[in-house]
Design an enzyme around this catalytic site. Structure first.
Site, PDB file in Angstrom:
ATOM      1  N   THR A   1     -21.725  43.074 -26.822  1.00  0.00           N
ATOM      2  CA  THR A   1     -22.068  43.001 -25.394  1.00  0.00           C
ATOM      3  C   THR A   1     -23.577  43.096 -25.156  1.00  0.00           C
ATOM      4  O   THR A   1     -24.298  43.693 -25.964  1.00  0.00           O
ATOM      5  CB  THR A   1     -21.360  44.162 -24.641  1.00  0.00           C
ATOM      6  OG1 THR A   1     -21.934  44.304 -23.351  1.00  0.00           O
ATOM      7  CG2 THR A   1     -21.518  45.495 -25.360  1.00  0.00           C
ATOM      8  N   ASP A   2     -24.013  42.561 -24.025  1.00  0.00           N
ATOM      9  CA  ASP A   2     -25.434  42.695 -23.648  1.00  0.00           C
ATOM     10  C   ASP A   2     -25.809  44.150 -23.382  1.00  0.00           C
ATOM     11  O   ASP A   2     -26.989  44.498 -23.366  1.00  0.00           O
ATOM     12  CB  ASP A   2     -25.782  41.815 -22.431  1.00  0.00           C
ATOM     13  CG  ASP A   2     -25.003  42.124 -21.157  1.00  0.00           C
ATOM     14  OD1 ASP A   2     -24.105  42.995 -21.174  1.00  0.00           O
ATOM     15  OD2 ASP A   2     -25.288  41.463 -20.133  1.00  0.00           O
ATOM     16  N   GLU A   3     -24.791  45.006 -23.174  1.00  0.00           N
ATOM     17  CA  GLU A   3     -25.089  46.393 -22.819  1.00  0.00           C
ATOM     18  C   GLU A   3     -25.708  47.176 -23.975  1.00  0.00           C
ATOM     19  O   GLU A   3     -26.290  48.235 -23.764  1.00  0.00           O
ATOM     20  CB  GLU A   3     -23.835  47.085 -22.276  1.00  0.00           C
ATOM     21  CG  GLU A   3     -23.294  46.330 -21.071  1.00  0.00           C
ATOM     22  CD  GLU A   3     -22.290  47.071 -20.215  1.00  0.00           C
ATOM     23  OE1 GLU A   3     -22.263  48.302 -20.246  1.00  0.00           O
ATOM     24  OE2 GLU A   3     -21.546  46.389 -19.500  1.00  0.00           O
TER      25      GLU A   3
ATOM     26  N   TYR B   1     -19.754  53.876 -23.564  1.00  0.00           N
ATOM     27  CA  TYR B   1     -19.235  52.534 -23.890  1.00  0.00           C
ATOM     28  C   TYR B   1     -20.253  51.751 -24.711  1.00  0.00           C
ATOM     29  O   TYR B   1     -19.955  51.274 -25.808  1.00  0.00           O
ATOM     30  CB  TYR B   1     -18.887  51.760 -22.603  1.00  0.00           C
ATOM     31  CG  TYR B   1     -18.710  50.263 -22.839  1.00  0.00           C
ATOM     32  CD1 TYR B   1     -17.623  49.775 -23.564  1.00  0.00           C
ATOM     33  CD2 TYR B   1     -19.656  49.339 -22.361  1.00  0.00           C
ATOM     34  CE1 TYR B   1     -17.473  48.399 -23.799  1.00  0.00           C
ATOM     35  CE2 TYR B   1     -19.511  47.982 -22.591  1.00  0.00           C
ATOM     36  CZ  TYR B   1     -18.414  47.518 -23.311  1.00  0.00           C
ATOM     37  OH  TYR B   1     -18.276  46.168 -23.550  1.00  0.00           O
TER      38      TYR B   1
ATOM     39  N   LYS C   1     -20.152  50.508 -28.651  1.00  0.00           N
ATOM     40  CA  LYS C   1     -20.223  49.081 -29.019  1.00  0.00           C
ATOM     41  C   LYS C   1     -21.406  48.851 -29.952  1.00  0.00           C
ATOM     42  O   LYS C   1     -21.322  48.031 -30.884  1.00  0.00           O
ATOM     43  CB  LYS C   1     -20.368  48.203 -27.763  1.00  0.00           C
ATOM     44  CG  LYS C   1     -19.144  48.102 -26.895  1.00  0.00           C
ATOM     45  CD  LYS C   1     -17.954  47.399 -27.546  1.00  0.00           C
ATOM     46  CE  LYS C   1     -18.160  45.913 -27.753  1.00  0.00           C
ATOM     47  NZ  LYS C   1     -16.923  45.272 -28.313  1.00  0.00           N
TER      48      LYS C   1
HETATM   49  P1  NAD Z   1     -10.073  44.245 -21.927  1.00  0.00           P
HETATM   50  O1  NAD Z   1     -10.169  45.701 -21.679  1.00  0.00           O
HETATM   51  O2  NAD Z   1      -9.542  43.336 -20.858  1.00  0.00           O
HETATM   52  O3  NAD Z   1      -9.183  43.985 -23.235  1.00  0.00           O
HETATM   53  C1  NAD Z   1      -9.292  44.746 -24.391  1.00  0.00           C
HETATM   54  C2  NAD Z   1      -8.042  44.484 -25.222  1.00  0.00           C
HETATM   55  O4  NAD Z   1      -8.169  45.202 -26.470  1.00  0.00           O
HETATM   56  C3  NAD Z   1      -6.751  44.971 -24.567  1.00  0.00           C
HETATM   57  O5  NAD Z   1      -5.753  43.990 -24.694  1.00  0.00           O
HETATM   58  C4  NAD Z   1      -6.399  46.233 -25.353  1.00  0.00           C
HETATM   59  O6  NAD Z   1      -5.001  46.474 -25.413  1.00  0.00           O
HETATM   60  C5  NAD Z   1      -6.964  45.896 -26.725  1.00  0.00           C
HETATM   61  N1  NAD Z   1      -7.307  47.097 -27.521  1.00  0.00           N
HETATM   62  C6  NAD Z   1      -8.050  48.163 -27.132  1.00  0.00           C
HETATM   63  N2  NAD Z   1      -8.156  49.045 -28.149  1.00  0.00           N
HETATM   64  C7  NAD Z   1      -7.472  48.508 -29.193  1.00  0.00           C
HETATM   65  C8  NAD Z   1      -7.237  48.935 -30.528  1.00  0.00           C
HETATM   66  N3  NAD Z   1      -7.692  50.117 -30.978  1.00  0.00           N
HETATM   67  N4  NAD Z   1      -6.511  48.131 -31.344  1.00  0.00           N
HETATM   68  C9  NAD Z   1      -6.021  46.948 -30.902  1.00  0.00           C
HETATM   69  N5  NAD Z   1      -6.205  46.503 -29.635  1.00  0.00           N
HETATM   70  C10 NAD Z   1      -6.928  47.272 -28.798  1.00  0.00           C
HETATM   71  O7  NAD Z   1     -11.532  43.812 -22.376  1.00  0.00           O
HETATM   72  P2  NAD Z   1     -12.317  42.429 -22.193  1.00  0.00           P
HETATM   73  O8  NAD Z   1     -13.072  42.468 -20.931  1.00  0.00           O
HETATM   74  O9  NAD Z   1     -11.412  41.286 -22.483  1.00  0.00           O
HETATM   75  O10 NAD Z   1     -13.371  42.575 -23.382  1.00  0.00           O
HETATM   76  C11 NAD Z   1     -13.110  42.034 -24.678  1.00  0.00           C
HETATM   77  C12 NAD Z   1     -14.295  42.273 -25.557  1.00  0.00           C
HETATM   78  O11 NAD Z   1     -15.449  41.674 -24.991  1.00  0.00           O
HETATM   79  C13 NAD Z   1     -14.630  43.751 -25.746  1.00  0.00           C
HETATM   80  O12 NAD Z   1     -15.003  43.941 -27.092  1.00  0.00           O
HETATM   81  C14 NAD Z   1     -15.798  43.977 -24.810  1.00  0.00           C
HETATM   82  O13 NAD Z   1     -16.633  45.023 -25.294  1.00  0.00           O
HETATM   83  C15 NAD Z   1     -16.491  42.631 -24.879  1.00  0.00           C
HETATM   84  N6  NAD Z   1     -17.276  42.250 -23.703  1.00  0.00           N
HETATM   85  C16 NAD Z   1     -16.720  42.289 -22.449  1.00  0.00           C
HETATM   86  C17 NAD Z   1     -17.480  41.877 -21.362  1.00  0.00           C
HETATM   87  C18 NAD Z   1     -16.908  41.885 -19.961  1.00  0.00           C
HETATM   88  O14 NAD Z   1     -17.652  41.639 -18.994  1.00  0.00           O
HETATM   89  N7  NAD Z   1     -15.615  42.106 -19.770  1.00  0.00           N
HETATM   90  C19 NAD Z   1     -18.805  41.445 -21.537  1.00  0.00           C
HETATM   91  C20 NAD Z   1     -19.335  41.428 -22.845  1.00  0.00           C
HETATM   92  C21 NAD Z   1     -18.555  41.822 -23.917  1.00  0.00           C
HETATM   93  P1  TYD Z   2     -18.476  46.597 -14.027  1.00  0.00           P
HETATM   94  O1  TYD Z   2     -17.574  45.483 -13.621  1.00  0.00           O
HETATM   95  O2  TYD Z   2     -17.878  47.935 -14.274  1.00  0.00           O
HETATM   96  O3  TYD Z   2     -19.282  46.074 -15.298  1.00  0.00           O
HETATM   97  P2  TYD Z   2     -20.535  46.756 -16.089  1.00  0.00           P
HETATM   98  O4  TYD Z   2     -20.635  48.163 -15.715  1.00  0.00           O
HETATM   99  O5  TYD Z   2     -20.097  46.596 -17.497  1.00  0.00           O
HETATM  100  O6  TYD Z   2     -21.724  45.952 -15.735  1.00  0.00           O
HETATM  101  O7  TYD Z   2     -19.591  46.773 -12.921  1.00  0.00           O
HETATM  102  C1  TYD Z   2     -20.452  45.724 -12.553  1.00  0.00           C
HETATM  103  C2  TYD Z   2     -21.488  46.291 -11.597  1.00  0.00           C
HETATM  104  O8  TYD Z   2     -20.818  46.689 -10.397  1.00  0.00           O
HETATM  105  C3  TYD Z   2     -22.157  47.529 -12.145  1.00  0.00           C
HETATM  106  O9  TYD Z   2     -23.547  47.534 -11.768  1.00  0.00           O
HETATM  107  C4  TYD Z   2     -21.440  48.671 -11.461  1.00  0.00           C
HETATM  108  C5  TYD Z   2     -21.037  48.072 -10.108  1.00  0.00           C
HETATM  109  N1  TYD Z   2     -19.779  48.642  -9.557  1.00  0.00           N
HETATM  110  C6  TYD Z   2     -19.773  49.216  -8.272  1.00  0.00           C
HETATM  111  O10 TYD Z   2     -20.800  49.220  -7.561  1.00  0.00           O
HETATM  112  N2  TYD Z   2     -18.608  49.762  -7.812  1.00  0.00           N
HETATM  113  C7  TYD Z   2     -17.474  49.777  -8.559  1.00  0.00           C
HETATM  114  O11 TYD Z   2     -16.434  50.333  -8.097  1.00  0.00           O
HETATM  115  C8  TYD Z   2     -17.485  49.173  -9.858  1.00  0.00           C
HETATM  116  C9  TYD Z   2     -16.250  49.166 -10.725  1.00  0.00           C
HETATM  117  C10 TYD Z   2     -18.661  48.617 -10.321  1.00  0.00           C
END
Ligand code: NAD
Ligand code: TYD
Length: 347
Positions: A126-128, A151, A155
């Protein structure tokens, strides 16, 4: 490449990747491996469930035996690791599960992959991990890591372990680092699906701090497409940023959602900020573009893409209403009751 294990394949981005791969590559076997935590949902995989090149295995990436036996039974030659605890707010409330899945789990996947002789191992990061980005800088793949939340720190641990397995053991690894992702099937705790589903029910929308934080919004189909490009064309040992090149203030994104929902700004409640809240994320993604990656959704498409996302959650209420019960409501109370009360609203 023939038998691909997609861990976290029942989650938001993992399921989008599985849906793309199963259809694009009938010659590959796609094995979704997922623990089915609160965020895992088999309904996300219904579009591919009956296809002959798709299989689902329930398992935990931090369980050595489950990982080893799945690698062997399905003759896995490629891993794409999406599995993670993914929500920053939950990591602030309870970090343990994050360290277990996002750091320890990644190590267990790598260790077994090393013994098994895996051909390719792609890890989704992730970019985080780069932390809060000052001024007008855009993070490059070699920038230092400065994670600020449990988090992002967990990561960063997984991301660095992948690097170590490449450098130390010569494993064929790729890391991708994506930006904030939106679109269909996203668990309704993240900003977009949370606010859309709450606004549909005319409930208060808790904006953290002043709402001026900046995120770079990337459509889920483009995130999955970027991972595909890195998997197919990336150079072993390299990391690739996947950016939307679409920086937006939270409050602008929130107003856009309200516009497409036809809901009033009176729903907005400015609540006490998230602890350690990163102000800005922004990445440069020229390295991935040089491999030929192109997005379907650009900055100029954002208004329409948000309208389509709102339309999807309106058309799929049964998908998210089922989720917003039980454990979800307990989490909601822990996260928002005191915050909303401080803003004079009721959770
Ligand atoms: P999500 O929470 O929707 O899905 C995560 C999935 O992983 C779920 O299906 C969960 O059951 C499974 N899981 C969790 N722990 C597990 C374990 N120990 N063993 C097997 N399965 C497990 O998440 P997402 O938003 O789809 O994110 C997917 C990936 O992308 C993550 O690695 C996250 O860090 C990364 N990512 C997400 C974002 C975003 O904006 N959502 C951005 C950048 C990177
Ligand atoms: P989020 O979707 O949790 O993603 P991330 O924290 O990984 O960037 O949040 C996106 C942005 O929105 C973040 O700056 C936090 C803000 N946010 C709120 O202001 N209120 C909320 O209830 C949530 C969930 C997020």
């Amino acid at each position: 490449m023939k038998n691909i294990m997609v861990t976290g394949g029942a989650g938001f981005i993992g399921s989008a990747f599985v849906r793309q791969m199963v259809k694009k590559h009938p010659e590959f076997n796609i094995i979704a491996f997922d623990k089915l935590t609160y965020a895992g949902n088999l309904e996300n995989l219904t579009p591919v469930n009956d296809l002959p090149n798709f299989k689902f295995v329930q398992g935990d990436i931090a369980d050595r035996e489950a990982v080893r036996s799945t690698y062997e039974e399905h003759a896995i030659d490629t891993v794409v690791n999406f599995a993670a605890e993914s929500h920053v707010d939950r990591s602030i409330l309870s970090p343990d599960a994050f360290i277990n899945s996002n750091t320890v789990g990644v190590h267990i996947l790598l260790e077994s992959a090393q013994k098994h002789g895996m051909e390719r191992f792609l890890h989704v990061s992730t970019d985080e991990v780069y932390g809060d980005i000052e001024g007008d800088h855009f993070s490059l793949e070699d920038d230092p890591f400065q994670p600020n939340s449990p988090y992002s720190a967990s990561k960063a641990g997984g991301d660095l372990m992948v690097r170590a397995y490449h450098v130390t053991y010569g494993m064929n690894t790729i890391v991708t680092r994506g930006s904030n992702t939106y679109g269909p099937y996203q668990y309704p705790e993240k900003l977009m699906p949370f606010f859309i589903s709450e606004a549909i029910d005319d409930r208060p929308l808790p904006v953290y701090g002043n709402g001026m934080q900046v995120r770079d919004w990337l459509h889920v189909e483009d995130h999955a497409g970027g991972i595909y490009t890195a998997l197919m064309k990336g150079e072993a040992g390299q990391a690739y940023n996947i950016a939307g090149e679409n920086q937006q203030n939270n409050i602008d994104v929130i107003r856009l959602m309200l516009k497409h929902l036809n809901k009033p700004e009176t729903l907005l409640k400015y609540v006490p900020d998230r602890e350690g809240h990163d102000r800005r994320y922004a990445m440069n993604c020229d390295k991935l573009k040089a491999l030929g990656w192109k997005r379907l959704y650009d900055h100029s498409d954002f208004d329409k893409a948000v309208a389509d996302t709102v339309a999807w959650y309106k058309a799929n209420e049964s998908w998210w209403r089922k989720i917003k019960t039980g454990e979800y409501l307990e989490y909601y109370k822990r996260q928002y009751a005191a915050r909303l009360a401080a803003a004079g609203a009721t959770a």
